[in-house]
Scaffold this motif. Sequence first.
Motif, PDB file in Angstrom:
ATOM      1  N   TYR A  61       0.835  -1.205   0.000  1.00 39.82           N
ATOM      2  CA  TYR A  61       0.000   0.000   0.000  1.00 39.82           C
ATOM      3  C   TYR A  61       0.868   1.253   0.000  1.00 39.82           C
ATOM      4  CZ  TYR A  61      -3.563   3.355   1.320  1.00 39.82           C
ATOM      5  OH  TYR A  61      -4.403   4.441   1.353  1.00 39.82           O
ATOM      6  N   ASP A  62       1.871   1.279   0.852  1.00 35.86           N
ATOM      7  CA  ASP A  62       2.760   2.439   0.914  1.00 35.86           C
ATOM      8  C   ASP A  62       3.518   2.618  -0.401  1.00 35.86           C
ATOM      9  OD1 ASP A  62       1.950   2.890   3.506  1.00 35.86           O
ATOM     10  OD2 ASP A  62       3.703   1.901   4.408  1.00 35.86           O
ATOM     11  N   TYR A  63       3.931   1.518  -0.995  1.00 42.51           N
ATOM     12  CA  TYR A  63       4.700   1.594  -2.243  1.00 42.51           C
ATOM     13  C   TYR A  63       3.840   2.174  -3.366  1.00 42.51           C
ATOM     14  CZ  TYR A  63       7.230   0.179  -6.407  1.00 42.51           C
ATOM     15  OH  TYR A  63       7.884   0.179  -7.618  1.00 42.51           O
ATOM     16  N   TRP A  64       2.627   1.686  -3.512  1.00 45.30           N
ATOM     17  CA  TRP A  64       1.778   2.112  -4.625  1.00 45.30           C
ATOM     18  C   TRP A  64       1.149   3.469  -4.404  1.00 45.30           C
ATOM     19  CZ3 TRP A  64       2.661  -0.018  -8.969  1.00 45.30           C
ATOM     20  CH2 TRP A  64       3.062  -1.353  -9.041  1.00 45.30           C
ATOM     21  N   ASN A  65       1.155   3.991  -3.197  1.00 47.42           N
ATOM     22  CA  ASN A  65       0.534   5.293  -2.920  1.00 47.42           C
ATOM     23  C   ASN A  65       1.559   6.372  -2.588  1.00 47.42           C
ATOM     24  OD1 ASN A  65      -2.229   4.621  -3.291  1.00 47.42           O
ATOM     25  ND2 ASN A  65      -2.093   3.419  -1.415  1.00 47.42           N
ATOM     26  N   GLN A  66       2.760   6.201  -3.053  1.00 49.59           N
ATOM     27  CA  GLN A  66       3.789   7.227  -2.812  1.00 49.59           C
ATOM     28  C   GLN A  66       3.524   8.438  -3.669  1.00 49.59           C
ATOM     29  OE1 GLN A  66       7.782   5.860  -3.281  1.00 49.59           O
ATOM     30  NE2 GLN A  66       7.526   4.199  -1.834  1.00 49.59           N
TER      31      GLN A  66
END
Length: 85
Positions: free
Chosen positions: A80-85
């Motif tokens: 989630y963190d990777y794709w929503n940077q």
Amino acid sequence: MKVNPYQSIQQNVYKKQVDKVGKDANSNKKQDAVQISREALQMQQETQDPERMKKVEALKEQIESGKYKVDPKAVAATFYDYWNQ
């Protein structure tokens, strides 16, 4: 000129040629090969961090023994963190 369909099946020159080429092609197959230069091998040796190698070995041992457990929530949070940077 006499047309005889039975004889043409037995004496198919094209089929004989294809069979011959197919046999020759199979006997002369080359295999793929990978060549790595000395410089590339040296670079690979230099980039290996001993601490990282210890971690990797420890993880391998845990996986082989069945003690390694994946936390699905942590994996999902990381994605989630990777794709929503």
